[in-house]
Design an enzyme around this catalytic site. Structure first.
Site: not given
Length: 739
Positions: A20, A23, A432, A628, A632
């Site tokens: 649970c 635990c 971008d 990308d 950036d």
């Protein structure tokens, strides 16, 4: 899965034996108490421990021993074998639970029938005792063992509640069966509650069985991704020909053969042959991708009709598929911000419930009237049974697991739960231009010759073939039918173009500035065409001899087919879009106009992008940055939610919290919708988990008894507790089928 930082080691291991959420909290506390542990986090839904520790003070073996003393265990196998072992343990646990549940139902059935309908048959108590004992002592022994181990560490969990409630009911029933006269002399009937003890354990076992099955379904994304890895490959050797070897033996530089219909085993570059490859399982894109000499191929993708040979460039943990699997595992194991509050509640939940049960017993004993003791005991047992930390503990992580897995199947890689939760609140996205909105691959749109001549075309082709300029590749691709001629004195002129000699004459390829410096004559027709293209924000390249301009070319970076649709969808969702580019004002304006973006900035330096992100954040906006390139990466690291395009630079993907494998902008509105659905599911789960306990515990304690005489039966409480966990997991699984 280990990273070294001086003597701090970060590792992730599966934790075994948790039943649970309490635990998970208990196991986490045990690890945190160990010398040398810097940080530790245990996720109940994934069953994983993420730990950072000083290697000079402790080790994974010592951490394992500490957990074993608390009734748990760590799986310290190699990462490559972990999943298979966990799968085997999951199957074994499920089968064991199934067997126990079936036996518990069979043994409990006669106890319930006698207890409810045939109480007056001879030896009724003894028969119920005979049937209930194996359920409590044999089938329910794990609850008592777990509770004892927790008690030794001065902690408590779900096992504590089950052991206390069923143990009290069982022992009280034995006392009443043996010392029936004790109650008869006091004018009370000696009730036995063997059926309650047996049925509570039966319902909890049934709940655990259903929960185990449902939890197995939440991690299907990982199983699917792992299933993409073939076990063997065909190695091409010069001396031995084709040899089939296990995937583990593949080394970088090996030449491998892929036949029609086969899965590609590792990442590499095609060296011979051509085919179409289905990359949908990585990118989410359904259209097969053409592969020929020099093209990259990735592990887990499926070859279509043709066959080809490729050279292995990344193997084992370095392949894109392995990185994706690792990223999905880490994301599913990470905790969303809301989970931290839930963890705090779960850690004190069991002690609070035990306190409420004791208080319930005292109040019933004092104010319960004629049958005070019996009703006090029943009410306390019912409180212990109905309380369920499992539903609370499963509410957030199961939704996160399904959400991250669904994202992976759609080609949206999510690094952590926090970014998945935060994407729900995005109200500003910075895009971008190159490689994000546009394809990032310049293409020649048109060429106009002063007077076409095939030999001049061959000279232009040959100069660009030798040039390293990014635009030169676009020209080479456009003139790919031309033949190569032998040039002399090739020279690259920085910022302007290139020149070379052919048959004693000089030729130039580059911008207008280069031609002006060489005093090259430009015809009115070519000049007019160049101005027209420039007004359309296209890049113009000139080709000239020593005396006159021979041709002018228009080059542009095409907008991706789905960018306009994606931008339209995002704006309809109420998200403000900003385009930042290093390109000139005219190009930026043209792209913004074509895509429908209202806000844009041109000639932006990399550091300016990060500043722009901060400016928006200071306005109170939740900002996502989509890029990308290396330029950036600073802005990506600054943004609240960072999204990288999968076909961009590695550093952008390392920094970003989300990666769009296909580099298709249409995936971003999909990612936001997935986040909204996941967050909505988390809120639903938490609502039902809290409301269940807020309503269930007072009713179990007997709050309705003074009003209408209603007392909740402990057996019904057991059924309700079992169903609460199952309902939360089932609600999370609904995410899978949402669009």
């Amino acid at each position: 899965m280990a990273k070294q930082d001086k003597n701090i080691i970060k590792e992730s291991y599966p934790v075994l034996g948790m039943s649970c959420a309490a635990c998970a909290s208990s196991a986490e506390n045990i690890i945190k108490q160990q010398e040398g542990v810097v940080d530790a986090s245990v996720n109940f839904a994934t069953g994983n421990l993420s730990v950072a520790y000083q290697s000079s003070l402790t080790s994974s073996e010592k951490l394992q021993q500490a957990l074993q003393s608390g009734g748990y265990d760590l799986l310290l196998e190699e990462e490559s074998k972990q999943q298979e072992t966990l799968e085997a343990l999951h199957v074994a646990k499920y089968q064991q639970l199934k067997s126990k549940t079936i036996w518990a139902i069979l043994l409990s059935l006669p106890v319930v029938l006698i207890g409810m309908f045939f109480m007056n048959i001879p030896y009724a108590n003894e028969i119920m005792f005979a049937f209930a004992t194996p359920v409590v002592i044999w089938l329910g022994r794990d609850f008592f063992v777990g509770a004892w181990k927790q008690a030794k560490h001065h902690t408590s969990n779900m096992d504590t509640l089950v052991a206390l409630s069923t143990g009290i009911a069982y022992l009280f029933s034995i006392f009443n069966m043996i010392f029936e006269d004790f109650w008869m002399r006091r004018g009370l009937h000696a009730h036995v509650y063997f059926e309650a003890a047996a049925v509570i354990i039966t319902f909890i076992l049934l709940g655990k069985l259903l929960e185990e099955k449902a939890k197995g379904s939440t991690s299907t994304a990982i199983k699917k991704l792992m299933g993409l890895q073939p076990k063997t490959v065909t190695l091409v050797q010069e001396d031995k020909g084709e040899v089939v070897i296990p995937i583990e033996q593949v080394q970088i530089g090996n030449r491998l053969l892929v036949k029609p219909g086969e899965k590609i085993a590792v990442d590499g570059i095609v060296v011979f042959g051509n085919s179409y490859v289905d990359e949908s399982m990585l990118s989410g894109e359904p259209v097969p991708v053409a592969k020929s000499h020099g093209e990259k191929v990735f592990a887990g993708t499926i070859n279509q009709k043709g066959s080809f040979q490729f050279e292995a460039t990344k193997v084992g943990k370095e392949t894109l598929l392995a990185q994706i699997i690792k990223m999905v595992q880490e994301a599913q194991g990470s905790k969303a911000p809301v989970q931290k509050l839930v963890d705090k509640i779960a850690s004190i939940f069991v002690p609070v419930v035990i306190s409420i049960a004791i208080l319930t017993f005292i109040l019933w004993t004092v104010f319960g009237g004629e049958h005070a003791i019996v009703q006090a005991l029943l009410a306390a047992v019912t409180v212990l049974v109905i309380a369920c930390p499992c539903a609370l503990g499963l509410a957030t992580p199961t939704a996160i697991m399904v959400g991250v897995g669904k994202g992976a199947e759609q080609g949206i890689l999510i690094k952590d739960a926090e970014s998945l939760e935060l994407a729900n609140n995005i109200d500003a996205i910075i895009l971008d231009k190159t490689g994000t909105i546009t394809a990032g691959r310049p293409e020649v749109n048109d060429i106009v010759w002063a007077q076409y001549n095939s030999s001049q075309e061959a000279i232009l082709f040959s100069i660009e073939k030798q040039s390293e300029h990014p635009l030169a590749e676009a020209v080479v691709n456009y003139l790919n039918q031309a033949h190569v001629v032998e040039l002399s004195q090739f020279e690259s002129i920085t910022g302007k173009g290139a020149q070379a000699n052919y048959n004693g004459l000089s030729y130039f390829v580059g911008n207008k500035k280069l031609l002006e410096e060489r005093e090259v004559e430009i015809s009115t027709a070519l000049e007019t065409k160049a101005k027209e293209w420039l007004s359309q924000s296209k890049t113009v390249i000139w080709f000239a001899s020593e005396r006159t301009a021979l041709a002018v070319l228009a080059i542009s970076d095409q907008i991706k087919p789905t960018s306009v649709q994606a931008i339209d969808e995002l704006q309809k969702m109420g998200v403000e879009l900003y385009m930042l580019t290093g390109d000139n004002e005219a190009t930026a304006q043209a792209i913004a106009h074509q895509t429908g973006i209202r806000h844009y900035k041109a000639e932006v330096l990399p550091q300016d992008k990060a500043t722009f992100v901060k400016d928006l954040q200071q306005q109170g906006k939740v900002v996502a940055m989509v890029g990308d390139g290396i330029n950036d990466s600073t802005a990506l690291a600054t943004a609240d939610v960072s999204i990288a395009m999968g076909k961009g630079s590695d550093i952008a993907m390392d920094v970003a919290k989300m990666t769009i494998i296909s580099s298709d902008l249409i995936k971003i509105p999909q990612a936001i919708r997935l986040s909204k659905q996941t967050v909505a599911t988390i809120k639903q789960n938490l609502f039902w988990a809290f409301i269940y306990n807020l309503i269930g515990i007072p009713i179990a304690a007997g709050i309705l008894y003074p009003i209408n005489g209603f007392l909740l039966n402990p057996m019904l409480a057991g059924a309700a507790m079992a169903l609460s966990s199952v309902s939360v997991v089932t609600n999370s699984l609904r995410l899978k089928w949402k669009k």
